[in-house]
Design a protein around this motif. Sequence first.
Motif, PDB file in Angstrom:
ATOM      1  N   ARG A 167       0.444  -1.119  -0.083  1.00 13.92           N
ATOM      2  CA  ARG A 167      -0.421   0.091  -0.258  1.00 13.92           C
ATOM      3  C   ARG A 167       1.165   1.334   0.014  1.00 13.92           C
ATOM      4  N   HIS A 168       1.944   1.133  -0.229  1.00 13.76           N
ATOM      5  CA  HIS A 168       3.725   2.085   0.162  1.00 13.76           C
ATOM      6  C   HIS A 168       4.083   2.604  -0.984  1.00 13.76           C
ATOM      7  N   ALA A 169       4.551   3.720  -1.936  1.00 19.39           N
ATOM      8  CA  ALA A 169       5.979   3.594  -2.830  1.00 19.39           C
ATOM      9  C   ALA A 169       6.883   4.339  -1.641  1.00 19.39           C
ATOM     10  N   ARG A 170       7.774   4.187  -2.376  1.00 12.93           N
ATOM     11  CA  ARG A 170       9.074   3.770  -2.091  1.00 12.93           C
ATOM     12  C   ARG A 170       9.268   5.077  -1.027  1.00 12.93           C
ATOM     13  N   GLU A 171       8.592   7.280  -1.666  1.00 12.43           N
ATOM     14  CA  GLU A 171       8.533   7.783  -1.521  1.00 12.43           C
ATOM     15  C   GLU A 171       8.128   7.490  -0.272  1.00 12.43           C
ATOM     16  N   ASP A 172       7.258   7.435  -0.104  1.00 15.05           N
ATOM     17  CA  ASP A 172       6.004   7.146   1.500  1.00 15.05           C
ATOM     18  C   ASP A 172       7.205   6.841   2.526  1.00 15.05           C
ATOM     19  N   ALA A 173       7.879   5.442   3.008  1.00 16.59           N
ATOM     20  CA  ALA A 173       8.918   4.963   3.485  1.00 16.59           C
ATOM     21  C   ALA A 173       9.663   6.230   4.138  1.00 16.59           C
ATOM     22  N   ILE A 174       9.982   6.888   2.666  1.00 15.53           N
ATOM     23  CA  ILE A 174      11.241   7.990   2.743  1.00 15.53           C
ATOM     24  C   ILE A 174      11.355   8.818   4.113  1.00 15.53           C
ATOM     25  N   ALA A 175       9.542   9.291   3.689  1.00 14.23           N
ATOM     26  CA  ALA A 175       9.296  10.407   4.112  1.00 14.23           C
ATOM     27  C   ALA A 175       8.519  10.131   5.847  1.00 14.23           C
ATOM     28  N   PHE A 176       8.392   9.346   5.839  1.00 15.05           N
ATOM     29  CA  PHE A 176       8.263   8.452   7.405  1.00 15.05           C
ATOM     30  C   PHE A 176       8.731   8.343   7.807  1.00 15.05           C
ATOM     31  N   CYS A 177      10.112   7.961   7.481  1.00 12.62           N
ATOM     32  CA  CYS A 177      11.742   7.294   8.414  1.00 12.62           C
ATOM     33  C   CYS A 177      11.908   8.957   9.119  1.00 12.62           C
ATOM     34  N   GLU A 178      11.889  10.007   7.854  1.00 11.03           N
ATOM     35  CA  GLU A 178      12.287  11.253   7.906  1.00 11.03           C
ATOM     36  C   GLU A 178      11.552  12.628   9.124  1.00 11.03           C
ATOM     37  N   THR A 179      10.210  12.398   8.856  1.00 12.42           N
ATOM     38  CA  THR A 179       8.978  12.785   9.885  1.00 12.42           C
ATOM     39  C   THR A 179       9.257  12.399  11.127  1.00 12.42           C
ATOM     40  N   ILE A 180       9.904  10.979  11.345  1.00 13.72           N
ATOM     41  CA  ILE A 180       9.766  10.461  12.422  1.00 13.72           C
ATOM     42  C   ILE A 180      11.874  11.157  13.144  1.00 13.72           C
ATOM     43  N   ARG A 181      12.403  10.602  12.351  1.00 14.17           N
ATOM     44  CA  ARG A 181      14.014  10.950  12.988  1.00 14.17           C
ATOM     45  C   ARG A 181      14.067  12.654  13.089  1.00 14.17           C
ATOM     46  N   ALA A 182      12.888  13.789  12.579  1.00 15.38           N
ATOM     47  CA  ALA A 182      13.274  14.806  12.647  1.00 15.38           C
ATOM     48  C   ALA A 182      12.733  15.728  13.927  1.00 15.38           C
ATOM     49  N   ALA A 183      11.503  14.192  14.798  1.00 12.80           N
ATOM     50  CA  ALA A 183      10.965  14.770  15.945  1.00 12.80           C
ATOM     51  C   ALA A 183      11.691  13.642  17.173  1.00 12.80           C
ATOM     52  N   ARG A 184      12.130  12.354  16.583  1.00 10.99           N
ATOM     53  CA  ARG A 184      13.220  11.658  17.860  1.00 10.99           C
ATOM     54  C   ARG A 184      14.657  11.492  17.091  1.00 10.99           C
ATOM     55  N   PRO A 185      15.521  12.148  17.064  1.00  9.46           N
ATOM     56  CA  PRO A 185      16.744  12.404  16.542  1.00  9.46           C
ATOM     57  C   PRO A 185      17.264  10.555  16.601  1.00  9.46           C
ATOM     58  N   GLU A 186      17.281   9.891  17.807  1.00  7.12           N
ATOM     59  CA  GLU A 186      17.848   8.376  18.358  1.00  7.12           C
ATOM     60  C   GLU A 186      16.352   7.399  18.270  1.00  7.12           C
ATOM     61  N   ILE A 187      16.642   8.174  17.244  1.00 13.25           N
ATOM     62  CA  ILE A 187      14.619   6.454  16.334  1.00 13.25           C
ATOM     63  C   ILE A 187      16.018   5.636  15.345  1.00 13.25           C
ATOM     64  N   THR A 188      16.144   4.504  15.697  1.00  8.59           N
ATOM     65  CA  THR A 188      15.940   3.226  14.686  1.00  8.59           C
ATOM     66  C   THR A 188      15.380   2.511  14.306  1.00  8.59           C
ATOM     67  N   PHE A 189      15.293   2.179  12.747  1.00  4.32           N
ATOM     68  CA  PHE A 189      14.441   1.126  11.988  1.00  4.32           C
ATOM     69  C   PHE A 189      15.363  -0.139  11.770  1.00  4.32           C
ATOM     70  N   GLY A 190      14.022  -0.829  11.716  1.00  6.97           N
ATOM     71  CA  GLY A 190      14.696  -2.013  11.012  1.00  6.97           C
ATOM     72  C   GLY A 190      13.431  -2.453   9.786  1.00  6.97           C
ATOM     73  N   ALA A 191      13.576  -3.396   9.112  1.00  4.40           N
ATOM     74  CA  ALA A 191      12.924  -3.292   8.569  1.00  4.40           C
ATOM     75  C   ALA A 191      13.023  -4.797   7.628  1.00  4.40           C
ATOM     76  N   ASP A 192      11.649  -5.056   7.467  1.00  6.69           N
ATOM     77  CA  ASP A 192      12.095  -6.835   6.367  1.00  6.69           C
ATOM     78  C   ASP A 192      11.750  -5.952   4.630  1.00  6.69           C
ATOM     79  N   LEU A 193      12.593  -6.653   3.932  1.00 12.07           N
ATOM     80  CA  LEU A 193      13.235  -6.646   3.133  1.00 12.07           C
ATOM     81  C   LEU A 193      12.811  -8.760   2.192  1.00 12.07           C
ATOM     82  N   ILE A 194      12.467  -8.027   1.020  1.00  9.86           N
ATOM     83  CA  ILE A 194      12.171  -9.740  -0.200  1.00  9.86           C
ATOM     84  C   ILE A 194      13.692  -8.984  -1.068  1.00  9.86           C
ATOM     85  N   ALA A 195      14.481  -9.814  -1.981  1.00  6.24           N
ATOM     86  CA  ALA A 195      15.728 -10.270  -2.169  1.00  6.24           C
ATOM     87  C   ALA A 195      15.246 -10.894  -3.551  1.00  6.24           C
TER      88      ALA A 195
END
Length: 418
Positions: A268-296
């Motif tokens: 349900r998302h595009a790559r731009e949505d994922a990048i924008a989400f991470c940027e928004t959260i990181r701007a408000a909480r710089p110590e945030i860490t992200f993990g992710a499931d990725l299929i190769a």
Amino acid sequence: MTDKAPVFETLGCRLNAYETEAMRKLSQQAGVSDTVVINTCAVTKEAVRQAKQKIRRLKREHPDRKLIVTGCAAQVKADDFAAMAEVDLVIGNHEKLDPASWARVAHGQNDRIQVSDIMARKAVNSPLIDGFGTRARAYVQVQNGCDHRCTFCIIPYGRGNSRSVPAATVVEQVRRLRDKGFNEIVLTGVDMTSWGADLDGAPRLGDLVMGILDGVPDLPRLRISSIDSIEADPALIEAICHRDRLMPHLHLSLQAGDNMILKRMKRRHAREDAIAFCETIRAARPEITFGADLIAGFPTETDEMFENSIRLVKECGLTWLHVFPYSSREGTPAARMPQLDKATIKARAARLREAGEGRVAQYLRAQIGKTAPLLMENPRMGRTPGFAPVFLDSDQPVGQIVTAQITGVEGNQLVGTT
Ligand code: SF4
């Protein structure tokens, strides 16, 4: 606990781990004995193969005990497991949390296969648990099943459609585990951001998280297992950004970094949505860490499309990667798409893991010199709020939170002192 108590083996996800604790309680209440229960996973072909391998080993280790198979592999492949000589009983994902199932087991009144149509289920059983084995943190089910139908995924066929555990039950469960001394609770489910859609007033996951933080004010650490960032509601984003007791660590179900592949996955998302989400959260909480499931190596993925997944790791600032080499699951739409060759899938998975390792090394180096509260998972290892493992130079009480000074990196771990 008598030595006749059931032996449990858990494969797969955190939701399975919670369900095993619930089955442990239900089976003991029913007086079940002389039994081995394996709670299986079906997310990949490999997971199903491992389940069969474990069943053979468990039967060798416990020849006189009844062997019960449950979990997602049992739900989607009941006949296969029932055909195994080692297996006495196959119980479905709904039946495994039903007290009546365990009463039948205790009294030997069993049909060999007790697996109902999981898609017909409208509610989720959520027995309250009082412990979590020897683990330092406890997992709490908030939701089960999934309404989405991503083209590569077998999970909805094992777990049914999305069903939410009512907020009052979740808060009571967290309260109960906190009263038992747990300092960290992990909320788990299949598609957690769909929590509440089937409840009166359609509350959202953010409302539940705020409800837990306010309802159990003495709980030091709350963690969310995995979310679909495109479905994160405003209250959830508010909690992630501004509630200190909600750990600054999110595992995102991203799956790929290329928009055409995301479309073919029915995400349900595009790559731009994922990048924008991470940027928004990181701007408000710089110590945030992200993990992710990725299929190769998803079917039809070209070299260029794969490079978009590699690039996404940096663009989102991902640290903890779970990389899945594409595994076609019989009955899924993706299994009918033109498949890539195994060598390409394997090579791409290796490159993604390498990119992930580079990110972890970079992140760990940046922690040196900092002070962090650790939840001790064993006497010498604890995890930071960002989920980094830290090895200490002295024994500390398991399950407790200790403050440590990070002094260095060894391999893919931090080292520290208290
Ligand atoms: S959201 Fe997609 S990947 Fe996740 S469980 Fe549902 S169908 Fe599977």
